[in-house]
Design an enzyme around this catalytic site. Structure first.
Site, PDB file in Angstrom:
ATOM      1  N   GLU A 342       0.825  -1.218   0.000  1.00 43.22           N
ATOM      2  CA  GLU A 342       0.000   0.000   0.000  1.00 43.22           C
ATOM      3  C   GLU A 342       0.856   1.263   0.000  1.00 43.22           C
ATOM      4  OE1 GLU A 342      -2.959  -0.642  -0.807  1.00 43.22           O
ATOM      5  OE2 GLU A 342      -2.587  -2.766  -0.405  1.00 43.22           O
ATOM      6  N   GLU A 364      -0.825  -2.121  -9.891  1.00 39.44           N
ATOM      7  CA  GLU A 364      -0.802  -3.295  -9.023  1.00 39.44           C
ATOM      8  C   GLU A 364       0.424  -4.185  -9.238  1.00 39.44           C
ATOM      9  OE1 GLU A 364      -2.508  -3.397  -6.561  1.00 39.44           O
ATOM     10  OE2 GLU A 364      -4.248  -2.147  -6.965  1.00 39.44           O
TER      11      GLU A 364
END
Length: 937
Positions: A342, A364
């Site tokens: 994150e 991602e």
């Protein structure tokens, strides 16, 4: 903190707001009847001629009525005259729509197109002229019952009191369910957020709170600083009664962890880890984190693993909270990696964002890749590199299917976008980045991505932008403009040769190479044949179930493959770029064996013809430590994949696996299990008890020496501790006597102490699983689950409850998880899959999923990873034509809005078809091989 607003823009907003205050608001009627006029826009994507610049957002949730109201004023730039402004809105009741002009305000009509989740703002006879306009919208809605949008959550205190909170999850297309907005990643804007709340709650958002204002009705209004320019999916706000702990990073960023009050003692590890990692990324990327603070919040009801909202990342409690007494080494590794993921997004995704969801992997894949880069440096004791190749194997299992998709794939609607959040975007993305890093050298790769981030900060990108920054980094204009400091890197690599030669040669075109990996699905099977000093190379697409070497499904595929290899005569890594379907490389001397894809640095598998496999198997049996543990794991992986293509007979693959009796490293051992355990799992669902038990007995014997060496403690390295849990759990489930007696004895003592006796965290799951085999033990564990404040402990107990052979307990678990009172509904997808792997529960899981499919889709969202995981996970061990027909009949009966067209359903059916083919071809071979082993024993 960086801003892109100009003085003129601020002045314009101020003038319009002043006018509103002076003139007041007049009542109006909002027309949402789409039959009055045809909707003025027929595309799923919004027009590019109207762009938001700034949102002034006021949100007021009522945690008693579970509703919220809101006001948003959006400053838009109209680039060409238009009769209507099109933006997103979903399930919002809009009570007022106005255009605020410098001298007066104009009521706007609204037309809604529900299918595309869009609204149009217009006024009869009026044109929005080129320039800036301020739109004012007032709205209300219910807090969502799902896990996305602006949704309600609940937790229960130790005293049994239920507490309500409200939090957000906007990625990918759910900001529009919280406020009307331009809900596409390219429409970046600044956000100024205010939240109204009761005094018993707090609110947190992306930016620091500037002030709290007390309102006349006793409510409080928290006013937050204006954000940097960002996409709507990164907006976040939480209204709750959480507590927090804080610490400043070396670079001066205030970092805080928020949890429910009774779990704040479990926040310290996450806080220290976040500080370390944020400092690492600032130094590694040579770009300051642009916000003054970063909060990490553990949300009790949270379906995703975590979310990278800028300045306020959100997590499952199990993904953030660490209890030194009850959390395992696996928990620590997982928490560290998810925080690393994150925080990497604060640069990859937040600072630089993909233009559209087709390139989601730029977010991602990079974040997944940076998990390993960062944690390897900041937390070397976690040995994170041991687990990277498993991500590549998982990606390959999906990418080997006809139903796979390119990393960069056109998508339009929300369900298609949701399906992009899969193993291809995350894991394949990370694996091809790792391959590229090895190809270019880690230093060149690092400088390239720094150039990419600096060049495109606060902007949106496509694949080509990344390849530009990684091509010829030493001649980049970024050097001349002072964006990069290469510390003599370019002059240094010019003096060096083989390791960096790819990077310096003019013929190396990064985009040409990487387009072959991102714009087509699948991956190559490289076939190797050694003839003296000549190595003949061929490539084709690896497609599971395709037995002939060339088919219409594989013939048009070609990759540029950065090959690496070692030989029996040299452990020095050699390189060769395979650009064509066939090529030849020459060795300096004859060798006994050659091993390609060193340490699985490349995203491809290898087949060794003409005795090549025999030589490698012989070396493994003679001295397996000649190969690294990753090389051993990749040999196990590759040979079993080749059985499916009938390029290697099953008995040869099984013969290779026999060396595992001498193995002790985690990756080869777990990969051995990953290839061998599914063989008997297929049999469990086909009533083949004799062969099933024969295979199970063989595996226990194969790993007996290693199992017997395991201690029931928390001693050793992280990898040793994780392997201990894995082996002991396998041994007990397989009823290995010494394991069963130890686990049963420890459970009895733990139960007699009423759960107060401390169990070693790394064997707790094994002990709980043994205890859950009886009604009495299962009920005791359930009570401990209800009372536990440790997410790690709760997860282990829940897993043990799902491993029980008691079918009535499994049925109860599924039903209670759907209700969400005792077992949280967020855990339902993983629970359903776990039950489906239980030989006593697979029929229950399938019937449960069929019966509740509509409810599951509504709760977890069409196309979500939760739905995909259940569709594939519940069915992927079926191997009979009867079950294929049953699964096919069920999914084909669904309507489009219930998922009939989902890619994951195609994957599920394809996997069953492959299982049928595998069993038809290999069951006689397997039986004959196991019989032969019995004779030899």
């Amino acid at each position: 903190m960086l801003f892109s607003q100009s003085c003129g823009l601020n002045c314009f907003i101020f003038a319009v707001l002043l006018c509103v205050l002076l003139t007041g608001n007049h009542g109006m009627t909002v027309n949402t009847d789409t039959n009055v006029l045809p909707f003025p826009w027929d595309k799923m994507r919004l027009p590019e001629t109207v762009k938001p610049q700034h949102y002034e957002l006021l949100i007021h949730p009522n945690l008693t009525s579970l509703t919220f109201t809101g006001v948003v004023q959006i400053l838009v730039e109209v680039e060409q005259d238009t009769r209507a402004i099109i933006l997103h809105s979903k399930n919002l009741q809009i009570s007022k729509a106005q255009l605020l002009e410098s001298r007066h305000h104009r009521d706007l009509q609204i037309s809604e197109f529900e299918a595309n989740e869009q609204i149009a703002l217009f006024a009869d006879g009026f044109t929005f002229e080129k320039g800036n306009h301020l739109v004012h919208l007032e709205f209300y809605a219910n807090l969502s019952d799902s896990f996305h949008g602006f949704y309600k959550g609940k937790y229960t205190t130790n005293s049994g009191e239920d507490r309500i909170l409200a939090s957000t999850q906007f990625e990918a297309t759910h900001a529009r369910a919280a406020f009307p907005c331009f809900d596409e990643p390219a429409f970046k804007a600044n956000f100024t957020i205010r939240v109204r709340r009761e005094s018993r709650h707090i609110s947190i958002s992306n930016m620091p709170k500037l002030r709290t204002v007390e309102l006349a009705d006793g409510l409080l209004e928290d006013q937050f600083d204006t954000t940097v320019k960002m996409s709507t999916y990164l907006v976040a706000f939480i209204i709750c009664d959480f507590h927090s702990i804080s610490k400043k990073s070396q670079h001066g960023v205030e970092i805080s962890v928020y949890t429910v009050p009774e779990k704040i003692s479990q926040a310290e590890y996450a806080l220290n880890t976040a500080v370390t990692l944020l400092d690492f990324y600032e130094d590694y990327f040579d770009i300051p984190y642009p916000l003054p603070k970063h909060d990490l919040a553990a949300i009790p009801d949270f379906q995703s693993g975590a979310m990278e909202n800028w300045g306020l990342s959100t997590y499952r409690e199990s993904g953030l909270l660490f209890d030194p007494e009850k959390s395992s080494s696996s928990d620590k590794l997982g928490i560290t990696k998810v925080i690393a993921h994150e925080l990497a997004h604060q640069w990859f995704g937040n600072l630089v964002t993909m233009q559209w969801w087709n390139d989601l992997w730029l977010n991602e894949g990079f974040a997944k890749f940076m998990e390993y880069v960062s944690v390897n440096i900041t937390h070397p004791e976690l040995q994170v590199d041991d687990y990277f190749l498993e991500k590549c194997f998982t990606a390959m299992s999906v990418d080997s299917l006809i139903s796979s998709h390119p990393i960069s794939t056109p998508v339009e609607n929300p369900a298609e976008i949701s399906e992009m959040f899969d193993d291809v975007s995350y894991r394949k993305g990370a694996c091809i980045l790792n391959m590229l890093r090895d190809f270019l050298t880690p230093e060149a790769f690092k400088y390239g991505i720094i150039d990419y981030l600096k060049r495109h900060s606060y902007q949106n990108t496509v694949n080509a932008h990344l390849w530009e920054s990684l091509t010829n980094i030493c001649t980049s204009d970024g050097l001349d403009s002072g964006r990069l400091k290469l510390d003599g890197f370019c002059s240094k690599i010019r003096a060096e040769s083989p390791a960096s030669k790819w990077f310096m040669e003019d013929s190396v075109d990064v985009r040409a190479i990487m387009d072959t990996w991102t714009l087509q699905e699948g991956f190559p099977l490289v076939t190797v044949e050694v003839k003296g000093q000549e190595v003949i190379l061929k490539q084709e697409r690896y497609l599971k179930g395709e037995k002939s070497s060339k088919t219409s499904s594989t013939s048009s595929f070609l990759w540029q493959v950065p090959l690496t290899y070692i030989t029996s005569h040299s452990s020095a890594v050699q390189r060769f770029l395979l650009k064509s379907e066939k090529d030849v490389l020459y060795l300096s001397e004859k060798v006994e064996w050659i091993k390609f894809n060193v340490d699985l640095r490349g995203y491809y598998i290898v087949h060794y013809e003409s005795g090549g496999w025999d030589a490698l198997i012989g070396q493994l049996q003679q001295n397996h430590t000649v190969f690294s543990s990753n090389d051993r794991a990749s040999l196990i992986h590759d040979i079993f994949q080749l059985v499916s293509l009938e390029k290697v007979p099953l008995d040869k693959a099984l013969n290779l696996s026999l060396y595992l009796s001498k193995e002790s490293e985690i990756m080869p051992v777990t990969q051995g299990f990953n290839e061998l355990v599914p063989l008997y799992k297929l049999m469990e669902k086909r009533n083949m008890e004799e062969l099933e038990n024969q295979m199970k007995g063989h595996l226990v014997k194969l790993f007996k020496t290693l199992i017997d060496r395991q201690r029931w403690s928390d001693d050793g390295s992280v990898s040793e501790r994780m392997l201990r849990n894995y082996l002991l759990l396998f041994a007990c489930v397989r009823r290995y006597p010494s394991c069963v007696s130890t686990a049963a004895e420890r459970f009895q003592k733990w139960k007699e102490s009423d759960g107060k006796l401390r169990l070693p965290a790394d064997v707790s799951l094994v002990v709980y699983t043994e205890g859950a085999r009886t009604d009495e033990g299962w009920d005791f564990l359930l009570e401990k689950y209800k009372r536990s404040a440790s997410p790690s402990e709760k997860w282990m107990i829940k897993a043990a409850l799902a491993y029980t052979p008691l079918t009535h307990k499994l049925q109860w678990l599924l039903e209670r998880s759907m209700e969400g009172e005792i077992m949280k509904t967020q855990d339902l997808p993983s629970l359903v899959v776990t039950v489906s792997k239980n030989p006593k529960g697979f029929k229950l899981a399938w019937e449960f999923m069929k019966t509740n499919w509509g409810t599951l889709v509504k709760k977890f969202d069409l196309g979500s990873s939760a739905i995909s995981r259940m569709a594939v996970g519940v069915t992927d061990q079926y191997s009979t034509r009867e079950m294929l027909d049953e699964v096919q009949t069920f999914f084909s009966s669904l309507a489009q809005d219930q998922g009939s067209g989902l890619r994951s359903i195609q994957q599920a059916l394809e996997k069953i078809q492959q299982n049928i083919l595998w069993m038809d071809s290999n069951v006689p071979l397997l039986k004959a091989w196991l019989d032969m082993q019995s004779v030899q024993d």
